[in-house]
Design an enzyme around this catalytic site. Structure first.
Site, PDB file in Angstrom:
ATOM      1  N   SER A  93       0.833  -1.207   0.000  1.00 27.40           N
ATOM      2  CA  SER A  93       0.000   0.000   0.000  1.00 27.40           C
ATOM      3  C   SER A  93       0.871   1.261   0.000  1.00 27.40           C
ATOM      4  CB  SER A  93      -0.954  -0.053   1.193  1.00 27.40           C
ATOM      5  OG  SER A  93      -1.958   0.916   1.082  1.00 27.40           O
ATOM      6  N   ASP A 194      -9.982  -4.981  -4.114  1.00 29.86           N
ATOM      7  CA  ASP A 194      -9.290  -4.165  -3.118  1.00 29.86           C
ATOM      8  C   ASP A 194     -10.252  -3.056  -2.704  1.00 29.86           C
ATOM      9  OD1 ASP A 194      -7.695  -2.312  -1.747  1.00 29.86           O
ATOM     10  OD2 ASP A 194      -5.927  -2.758  -2.955  1.00 29.86           O
ATOM     11  N   HIS A 223      -7.144  -6.095   0.118  1.00 28.44           N
ATOM     12  CA  HIS A 223      -6.036  -5.143   0.134  1.00 28.44           C
ATOM     13  C   HIS A 223      -4.795  -5.664   0.857  1.00 28.44           C
ATOM     14  CE1 HIS A 223      -3.971  -1.343  -0.039  1.00 28.44           C
ATOM     15  NE2 HIS A 223      -3.853  -1.305   1.280  1.00 28.44           N
TER      16      HIS A 223
END
Length: 254
Positions: A93, A194, A223
């Site tokens: 991320s 996600d 995610h």
């Protein structure tokens, strides 16, 4: 400030190849700990630092900004460079965006990059108002724990500090502007399902980067894929990536 149980940084002294792992926004090293342990078991030197303001409380995090998080990773990178022949950087991320920034800044000193569901564009309209919102709104609902695998849990904040989040757009723009500096091989893992980072980030990388970019789909994960059903594919694939691009052999611990 006491750490949340399990949010401790992780370090392993292994062979000549070093790997720096970067966790995500409002998360902690726990989300990447299994990945780090997998690479350590293969004989690599692994550093998984805890970013300032993470793994404690969102109130503490509200006193930090992206420059603080990047500075911690840059220091860990320098330590790895001093101990290893070459270094790979990897992240989840926002940590993926940080990994890309390290490659932009340090050039060939970064041997290769692996990112999982990287966040590199502003896909949250509310963030455009963050400079104003932070003046009267301290936090909004958190984004931690987007995992498909039953029973898997991410240690992260239930609230997102607006003041800290308001620093992200400047960071994204900086990384976007310098993407052409990255000539190292880059492997991207992307979860079509996600609920935190929208497809725009990977599409942006696809448009801006050349043949050094490879994208692989994670069809059974959300995610936080490093704790999800496709985690083993990420771990094995990243080790294969290192084997393919390292100039020194992987060595197992004796």
């Amino acid at each position: 400030m006491p750490l949340l149980p399990g949010a401790e940084p992780y370090q392993h002294d292994g062979g000549e190849i070093g790997v720096l792992l970067c966790h995500g926004f409002t998360g902690s090293p726990q989300s990447l700990r299994p990945w780090g342990e997998y690479l350590a078991a293969a004989g690599l030197t692994v550093s998984l630092p805890r970013l300032p303001g993470h793994g404690t409380t969102w109130q503490e995090m509200s006193r930090t900004r992206w420059e603080d998080w990047y500075a911690e990773l840059d220091k860990s990178f320098a330590d790895l460079r001093g101990a290893c022949a070459e270094v790979f950087v990897m992240g989840l991320s926002m940590g993926g965006c940080m990994a890309l920034r390290l490659a932009e800044v340090h050039g060939e000193a970064v041997r290769g990059v692996v990112v999982v569901n990287p966040s590199v564009v502003n896909d949250v309209p509310l963030l455009r108002m963050a400079p104003v919102l932070k003046l009267f709104l301290r936090s909004v609902p958190g984004v931690a724990g987007d995992i498909k695998k039953e029973g898997a849990v991410e240690i992260g904040y239930g609230r997102t500090p607006v003041r800290a989040a308001a620093t992200l757009p400047r960071f994204w723009k900086l990384v976007q502007a310098d993407l052409d500096r990255i000539t190292q091989p880059v492997l991207v893992y992307r979860s079509p399902q996600d609920h935190v980072v929208k497809p725009a980030s990977v599409e942006f990388l696809r448009e801006r980067m050349g043949n050094n970019l490879e994208i692989r789909e994670l069809l059974d994960s959300y995610h936080v894929a490093t704790l999800d059903n496709d985690a083993s594919a990420i771990f094995a694939g990243s080790l294969d990536f290192i084997s393919a691009h390292a100039s020194v052999p992987l060595t197992k611990d004796s």
